[in-house]
Design a protein around this motif. Sequence first.
Motif, PDB file in Angstrom:
ATOM      1  N   LYS A 182       1.192  -5.832   8.573  1.00 61.86           N
ATOM      2  CA  LYS A 182      -0.124  -5.189   8.454  1.00 61.86           C
ATOM      3  C   LYS A 182      -1.184  -6.138   7.898  1.00 61.86           C
ATOM      4  O   LYS A 182      -2.302  -5.723   7.597  1.00 61.86           O
ATOM      5  N   ALA A 183      -0.879  -7.396   7.804  1.00 57.49           N
ATOM      6  CA  ALA A 183      -1.787  -8.371   7.188  1.00 57.49           C
ATOM      7  C   ALA A 183      -3.114  -8.510   7.926  1.00 57.49           C
ATOM      8  O   ALA A 183      -4.127  -8.843   7.317  1.00 57.49           O
ATOM      9  N   ASN A 184      -3.129  -8.249   9.208  1.00 59.28           N
ATOM     10  CA  ASN A 184      -4.358  -8.418   9.990  1.00 59.28           C
ATOM     11  C   ASN A 184      -5.141  -7.124  10.185  1.00 59.28           C
ATOM     12  O   ASN A 184      -6.100  -7.093  10.961  1.00 59.28           O
ATOM     13  N   VAL A 185      -4.752  -6.079   9.493  1.00 57.29           N
ATOM     14  CA  VAL A 185      -5.472  -4.805   9.588  1.00 57.29           C
ATOM     15  C   VAL A 185      -6.857  -4.990   8.975  1.00 57.29           C
ATOM     16  O   VAL A 185      -7.006  -5.539   7.887  1.00 57.29           O
ATOM     17  N   THR A 186      -7.867  -4.537   9.692  1.00 59.13           N
ATOM     18  CA  THR A 186      -9.230  -4.646   9.166  1.00 59.13           C
ATOM     19  C   THR A 186      -9.475  -3.539   8.148  1.00 59.13           C
ATOM     20  O   THR A 186      -8.802  -2.498   8.158  1.00 59.13           O
ATOM     21  N   LEU A 187     -10.442  -3.757   7.292  1.00 63.63           N
ATOM     22  CA  LEU A 187     -10.813  -2.747   6.308  1.00 63.63           C
ATOM     23  C   LEU A 187     -11.240  -1.462   7.017  1.00 63.63           C
ATOM     24  O   LEU A 187     -10.881  -0.360   6.599  1.00 63.63           O
ATOM     25  N   GLU A 188     -11.964  -1.615   8.100  1.00 66.70           N
ATOM     26  CA  GLU A 188     -12.424  -0.449   8.871  1.00 66.70           C
ATOM     27  C   GLU A 188     -11.233   0.357   9.401  1.00 66.70           C
ATOM     28  O   GLU A 188     -11.208   1.588   9.284  1.00 66.70           O
ATOM     29  N   ASP A 189     -10.250  -0.321   9.979  1.00 67.31           N
ATOM     30  CA  ASP A 189      -9.063   0.375  10.484  1.00 67.31           C
ATOM     31  C   ASP A 189      -8.291   1.036   9.347  1.00 67.31           C
ATOM     32  O   ASP A 189      -7.808   2.158   9.483  1.00 67.31           O
ATOM     33  N   TYR A 190      -8.178   0.334   8.250  1.00 70.72           N
ATOM     34  CA  TYR A 190      -7.487   0.874   7.079  1.00 70.72           C
ATOM     35  C   TYR A 190      -8.170   2.150   6.588  1.00 70.72           C
ATOM     36  O   TYR A 190      -7.520   3.153   6.319  1.00 70.72           O
ATOM     37  N   ARG A 230     -10.017   4.242   8.181  1.00 70.82           N
ATOM     38  CA  ARG A 230      -9.988   5.323   9.177  1.00 70.82           C
ATOM     39  C   ARG A 230      -8.614   5.953   9.344  1.00 70.82           C
ATOM     40  O   ARG A 230      -8.511   7.064   9.852  1.00 70.82           O
ATOM     41  N   ASN A 231      -7.566   5.263   8.959  1.00 70.55           N
ATOM     42  CA  ASN A 231      -6.219   5.692   9.292  1.00 70.55           C
ATOM     43  C   ASN A 231      -5.426   6.035   8.022  1.00 70.55           C
ATOM     44  O   ASN A 231      -4.913   5.153   7.342  1.00 70.55           O
ATOM     45  N   THR A 232      -5.319   7.318   7.744  1.00 69.26           N
ATOM     46  CA  THR A 232      -4.622   7.770   6.544  1.00 69.26           C
ATOM     47  C   THR A 232      -3.154   7.356   6.538  1.00 69.26           C
ATOM     48  O   THR A 232      -2.624   6.946   5.501  1.00 69.26           O
ATOM     49  N   GLU A 233      -2.495   7.460   7.677  1.00 63.91           N
ATOM     50  CA  GLU A 233      -1.085   7.059   7.739  1.00 63.91           C
ATOM     51  C   GLU A 233      -0.920   5.579   7.418  1.00 63.91           C
ATOM     52  O   GLU A 233       0.033   5.182   6.739  1.00 63.91           O
ATOM     53  N   LEU A 234      -1.816   4.761   7.902  1.00 61.31           N
ATOM     54  CA  LEU A 234      -1.787   3.337   7.609  1.00 61.31           C
ATOM     55  C   LEU A 234      -2.008   3.094   6.112  1.00 61.31           C
ATOM     56  O   LEU A 234      -1.323   2.270   5.504  1.00 61.31           O
ATOM     57  N   GLN A 235      -2.943   3.821   5.541  1.00 63.89           N
ATOM     58  CA  GLN A 235      -3.190   3.707   4.100  1.00 63.89           C
ATOM     59  C   GLN A 235      -1.923   4.033   3.319  1.00 63.89           C
ATOM     60  O   GLN A 235      -1.539   3.296   2.412  1.00 63.89           O
ATOM     61  N   TRP A 236      -1.278   5.129   3.677  1.00 65.73           N
ATOM     62  CA  TRP A 236      -0.069   5.535   2.969  1.00 65.73           C
ATOM     63  C   TRP A 236       1.037   4.495   3.122  1.00 65.73           C
ATOM     64  O   TRP A 236       1.745   4.199   2.169  1.00 65.73           O
ATOM     65  N   MET A 237       1.181   3.967   4.316  1.00 64.76           N
ATOM     66  CA  MET A 237       2.228   2.968   4.558  1.00 64.76           C
ATOM     67  C   MET A 237       1.993   1.727   3.709  1.00 64.76           C
ATOM     68  O   MET A 237       2.898   1.235   3.052  1.00 64.76           O
ATOM     69  N   ILE A 238       0.768   1.237   3.721  1.00 64.85           N
ATOM     70  CA  ILE A 238       0.446   0.024   2.964  1.00 64.85           C
ATOM     71  C   ILE A 238       0.556   0.283   1.466  1.00 64.85           C
ATOM     72  O   ILE A 238       1.157  -0.508   0.728  1.00 64.85           O
ATOM     73  N   GLU A 239       0.003   1.384   1.008  1.00 64.28           N
ATOM     74  CA  GLU A 239       0.049   1.691  -0.425  1.00 64.28           C
ATOM     75  C   GLU A 239       1.482   1.914  -0.905  1.00 64.28           C
ATOM     76  O   GLU A 239       1.859   1.461  -1.983  1.00 64.28           O
ATOM     77  N   ARG A 240       2.294   2.578  -0.107  1.00 67.21           N
ATOM     78  CA  ARG A 240       3.697   2.782  -0.474  1.00 67.21           C
ATOM     79  C   ARG A 240       4.438   1.446  -0.496  1.00 67.21           C
ATOM     80  O   ARG A 240       5.230   1.186  -1.392  1.00 67.21           O
ATOM     81  N   GLY A 241       4.151   0.600   0.460  1.00 71.28           N
ATOM     82  CA  GLY A 241       4.770  -0.725   0.467  1.00 71.28           C
ATOM     83  C   GLY A 241       4.397  -1.532  -0.764  1.00 71.28           C
ATOM     84  O   GLY A 241       5.248  -2.184  -1.373  1.00 71.28           O
ATOM     85  N   LEU A 242       3.138  -1.475  -1.141  1.00 71.15           N
ATOM     86  CA  LEU A 242       2.698  -2.188  -2.349  1.00 71.15           C
ATOM     87  C   LEU A 242       3.358  -1.618  -3.592  1.00 71.15           C
ATOM     88  O   LEU A 242       3.757  -2.360  -4.500  1.00 71.15           O
ATOM     89  N   GLU A 243       3.499  -0.294  -3.638  1.00 72.63           N
ATOM     90  CA  GLU A 243       4.152   0.341  -4.780  1.00 72.63           C
ATOM     91  C   GLU A 243       5.619  -0.070  -4.854  1.00 72.63           C
ATOM     92  O   GLU A 243       6.122  -0.404  -5.925  1.00 72.63           O
ATOM     93  N   LEU A 244       6.299  -0.064  -3.720  1.00 75.80           N
ATOM     94  CA  LEU A 244       7.704  -0.475  -3.695  1.00 75.80           C
ATOM     95  C   LEU A 244       7.868  -1.936  -4.099  1.00 75.80           C
ATOM     96  O   LEU A 244       8.785  -2.284  -4.842  1.00 75.80           O
ATOM     97  N   ALA A 245       6.991  -2.788  -3.585  1.00 71.46           N
ATOM     98  CA  ALA A 245       7.075  -4.216  -3.918  1.00 71.46           C
ATOM     99  C   ALA A 245       6.825  -4.445  -5.400  1.00 71.46           C
ATOM    100  O   ALA A 245       7.565  -5.191  -6.052  1.00 71.46           O
ATOM    101  N   SER A 246       5.797  -3.812  -5.947  1.00 73.46           N
ATOM    102  CA  SER A 246       5.501  -4.017  -7.371  1.00 73.46           C
ATOM    103  C   SER A 246       6.633  -3.485  -8.237  1.00 73.46           C
ATOM    104  O   SER A 246       7.038  -4.133  -9.209  1.00 73.46           O
ATOM    105  N   SER A 247       7.185  -2.334  -7.877  1.00 71.54           N
ATOM    106  CA  SER A 247       8.312  -1.786  -8.637  1.00 71.54           C
ATOM    107  C   SER A 247       9.527  -2.702  -8.574  1.00 71.54           C
ATOM    108  O   SER A 247      10.215  -2.896  -9.581  1.00 71.54           O
TER     109      SER A 247
END
Length: 117
Positions: free
Chosen positions: A25-33, A35-52
């Motif tokens: 998801k590194a190339n996802v634009t801010l605009e796409d991010y 607009r897309n709630t599912e994408l937001q959840w996926m990225i945010e969950r991934g960041l949470e898992l990585a930080s944990s």
Amino acid sequence: MVFKRRSVTERLKKLEEVLEKLREKANVTLEDYQRNTELQWMIERGLELASSAILDIGNHILAGMYGISVDEYEEILEKLCEKAVISAALYQELRGLSGFSEYFSPRLSQIKPGARI
């Protein structure tokens, strides 16, 4: 606590899997991010898992190798730096990580299985 290399290796493997998904998801634009709630959840969950995972690995190293117990997530990074497990530069990069994990962990535990969000 006894340091278990296998436990750290397994956690590192899981961390790499999460990071691999986030890299997709590194190339996802801010605009796409935005607009897309599912994408937001996926990225945010991934960041949470990585930080944990990073904090969990660090906590295991501190307890198992140095007999150090911490009360706050941020202390994990501080102590890892003090013990030269991570460099000062890496510590500076990771410093905000504990706040991210502290923010998401309590909120995620409140979600009931099968709940509609």
